[in-house]
Design an enzyme around this catalytic site. Structure first.
Site, PDB file in Angstrom:
ATOM      1  N   GLY A 296       8.897   5.226  -3.453  1.00 17.26           N
ATOM      2  CA  GLY A 296       9.105   4.561  -4.731  1.00 17.26           C
ATOM      3  C   GLY A 296       8.414   3.237  -4.938  1.00 17.26           C
TER       4      GLY A 296
ATOM      5  N   PRO B 177       6.806   7.293   1.364  1.00 19.46           N
ATOM      6  CG  PRO B 177       5.156   6.086   2.508  1.00 19.46           C
ATOM      7  CD  PRO B 177       6.452   6.837   2.714  1.00 19.46           C
ATOM      8  N   GLY B 178       4.675   7.794  -1.442  1.00 19.83           N
ATOM      9  CA  GLY B 178       3.673   8.687  -2.014  1.00 19.83           C
ATOM     10  C   GLY B 178       2.585   7.849  -2.641  1.00 19.83           C
TER      11      GLY B 178
ATOM     12  CB  CYS C 277      -7.087  21.637 -29.211  1.00 22.85           C
ATOM     13  SG  CYS C 277      -8.807  22.130 -29.033  1.00 22.85           S
TER      14      CYS C 277
ATOM     15  NE  ARG D 209       0.997   8.612 -12.714  1.00 22.13           N
ATOM     16  CZ  ARG D 209       1.157   7.383 -13.171  1.00 22.13           C
ATOM     17  NH1 ARG D 209       0.108   6.721 -13.608  1.00 22.13           N
ATOM     18  NH2 ARG D 209       2.336   6.821 -13.181  1.00 22.13           N
TER      19      ARG D 209
HETATM   20  N1  LLP Z   1      10.706  11.006  -2.039  1.00 21.46           N
HETATM   21  C1  LLP Z   1      11.276  11.698  -3.033  1.00 21.46           C
HETATM   22  C2  LLP Z   1      12.517  12.430  -2.769  1.00 21.46           C
HETATM   23  C3  LLP Z   1      10.700  11.702  -4.312  1.00 21.46           C
HETATM   24  O1  LLP Z   1      11.265  12.385  -5.301  1.00 21.46           O
HETATM   25  C4  LLP Z   1       9.484  10.988  -4.543  1.00 21.46           C
HETATM   26  C5  LLP Z   1       8.834  10.990  -5.855  1.00 21.46           C
HETATM   27  C6  LLP Z   1       8.915  10.291  -3.450  1.00 21.46           C
HETATM   28  C7  LLP Z   1       9.557  10.312  -2.229  1.00 21.46           C
HETATM   29  C8  LLP Z   1       7.636   9.517  -3.564  1.00 21.46           C
HETATM   30  O2  LLP Z   1       7.739   8.506  -4.489  1.00 21.46           O
HETATM   31  P1  LLP Z   1       6.548   7.446  -4.640  1.00 21.46           P
HETATM   32  O3  LLP Z   1       6.475   6.655  -3.360  1.00 21.46           O
HETATM   33  O4  LLP Z   1       5.298   8.180  -4.879  1.00 21.46           O
HETATM   34  O5  LLP Z   1       6.961   6.623  -5.795  1.00 21.46           O
HETATM   35  N2  LLP Z   1       4.647  12.033 -11.357  1.00 21.46           N
HETATM   36  C9  LLP Z   1       5.165  10.687 -11.461  1.00 21.46           C
HETATM   37  C10 LLP Z   1       5.904  10.274 -10.206  1.00 21.46           C
HETATM   38  C11 LLP Z   1       7.023  11.193  -9.828  1.00 21.46           C
HETATM   39  C12 LLP Z   1       7.739  10.781  -8.577  1.00 21.46           C
HETATM   40  C13 LLP Z   1       8.710  11.809  -8.143  1.00 21.46           C
HETATM   41  N3  LLP Z   1       9.320  11.577  -6.876  1.00 21.46           N
HETATM   42  C14 LLP Z   1       4.029   9.740 -11.801  1.00 21.46           C
HETATM   43  O6  LLP Z   1       2.901  10.184 -11.950  1.00 21.46           O
HETATM   44  O7  LLP Z   1       4.255   8.528 -11.930  1.00 21.46           O
END
Ligand code: LLP
Length: 428
Positions: A240, A283-284, A351, A321
């Site tokens: 997050g 982390p993503g 479109c 996004r």
């Molecule tokens: N762990 C869980 C259980 C999650 O649901 C998520 C993201 C993460 C980790 C990783 O979160 P991050 O570190 O990336 O914030 N498509 C959206 C973001 C959706 C996030 C969903 N869950 C966007 O493009 O902003």
């Protein structure tokens, strides 16, 4: 954070590689990822989390490219998966199953079976019926199901409503009271309560919500341990942490984030001892967003009485996004031209009016044929792409050590259409 993509002699470059050259060689739209930047980000987490035992489980949903996952696995990363498909991806990428956690509110029996057979580290269970099914599948396969309950800490975090997850109104996790009950209620020799988890949302730009969520997690974990005798050794605080998509956004440093989490979890990780535990982070975005760009070419420039439209060959099927979340992505030319910036709507060919990457954006001079880079597209970019308007999906290229490598072929029309069964019989 340092920028990975920089101008060298007027050309946007990464690791000494000119992006215009990549656009010409591989075509556009094209995703380009700097693997060295991902490595740096992973190292940053490792350093910030310090000597205490921890595991980084990169969220595959942010970027699931096999070559990237394989590289991350080789660097020692674990993974957070949310489907059988993501599990298959990380296993094919050579990840160790004992570094995989499985999150998600809707795991199917087949997905559980695959994860049980692989022997993953932990299921993050999000409801009572899910725990019941997991117990049944584990008993049937005679495989241990290591699990933690995903707790919904009911902590608000300022972010886009689509990506906030940590409030009671959201579908994720269970309330503390339910979690307490679940740890006690299901006992079976195949079900092992080994952890606890939460995830409060995404693109969060302050540390306080992480600290508060961690505090609640810690308190609950200690209560559960006291009540049930379980040892919750895996403490998963989710992902997050946000990045800076535009000037003015000031994301916390990894050190500040880690310190906040550590403060929140003090009761579980007391100084100088306590029970043996491992911290897990998922982390993503923070690992991969800034390491990726989407390259596109200007097809046409058109003006009407009130607007200038820059029409690109990438659309929201390639990067959704901006359309889906109103997200801001910086857009810059691959080659700088002289001249003043002027406002433009940067739009794709799809479109729908929503196919707009930027409204009224001050853009350096551009002409048809010019290349543009949409920055910070390494997370939730390609993974959210689609075939809308029957548009094949883009190619992906990795840069590592100053060299470019194709890591996903551009989808061909044949590939795009091959799963469809026409079956029309003669009309007469
Ligand atoms: N762990 C869980 C259980 C999650 O649901 C998520 C993201 C993460 C980790 C990783 O979160 P991050 O570190 O990336 O914030 N498509 C959206 C973001 C959706 C996030 C969903 N869950 C966007 O493009 O902003």
């Amino acid at each position: 954070m340092t920028r990975t993509f920089v101008y060298q002699q007027g050309e946007l470059s990464v690791g000494g590689v000119r992006l215009e050259a990549l656009a010409q060689r591989f075509g556009t739209p094209l995703y380009v990822y700097d693997f060295d930047a991902v490595h740096t980000a992973l190292d940053g987490y490792t350093r910030a989390l310090g000597a205490a035992p921890h595991l980084i489980c990169a969220a595959v949903k942010a970027n699931g490219n096999l070559a990237l996952l394989a590289q991350m696995a080789a660097w020692g990363s674990g993974f957070d998966v949310v489907s059988g498909g993501e599990l298959e991806r990380v296993l094919r990428a050579g990840a160790r199953a004992d570094r995989v956690v499985f999150s998600g509110v809707g795991k199917t029996a087949a997905e559980m079976d695959a994860a049980l057979r692989a022997g993953i580290l932990m299921f993050n269970v999000e409801s009572e019926p899910e725990l019941e099914l997991l117990a049944a599948r584990a008993a049937r396969l005679r495989r241990p199901a290591r699990y933690g309950i995903r707790v919904n800490p009911n902590i608000p975090a300022a972010t886009h409503p689509h990506i906030a997850t940590g409030l009671r109104q959201h579908k994720f996790g269970v309330e503390a009271a339910t979690a307490r009950r679940l740890y006690g209620a299901y006992r079976s020799r195949w079900l092992e309560p080994v952890g606890i988890s939460c995830h409060i949302g995404s693109q969060i730009l302050e540390t306080a919500p992480f600290e508060r969520a961690a505090e609640r997690l810690a308190r609950l974990a200690l209560e559960v341990e006291a009540a049930t005798g379980a040892h919750l050794r895996l403490v998963d605080v989710g992902g997050g942490l946000g990045i800076s998509y535009q000037s003015g956004q000031r994301p916390p440093s990894l050190a500040a984030y880690a310190a906040a989490v550590r403060r929140g979890l003090r009761a579980l990780f007391p100084r100088g001892g306590g029970r043996e535990r491992r911290l897990i982070v998922e982390p993503g975005r923070r690992l991969v967003a800034a390491a990726g760009v989407l390259l596109t070419r200007v097809l046409y420039v058109k003006e009407n009485a009130s607007k200038r439209f820059v029409i690109t060959d990438a659309g929201f099927n390639d990067l959704i996004r901006p359309s889906l979340y109103g997200a801001h992505h910086e857009i810059v030319p691959l080659r700088r031209r002289r001249g003043a910036t002027a406002p433009a709507d940067i739009v794709g060919p799809i479109c729908e009016s929503g196919d707009t990457f930027a409204h009224g954006r001050a853009l350096a001079p551009v002409e048809a044929g010019d290349g543009l880079a949409i920055l910070d597209a390494g997370a939730y970019g390609f993974v959210l792409s689609s075939n809308y308007n029957a548009r094949p999906r883009p190619a992906e290229v990795a840069i590592a050590g100053g060299r470019a490598r194709l890591i996903r072929q551009r989808e061909t029309l044949d590939k795009m259409l091959q799963a469809e069964l026409v079956g029309v019989r003669g009309g007469k």
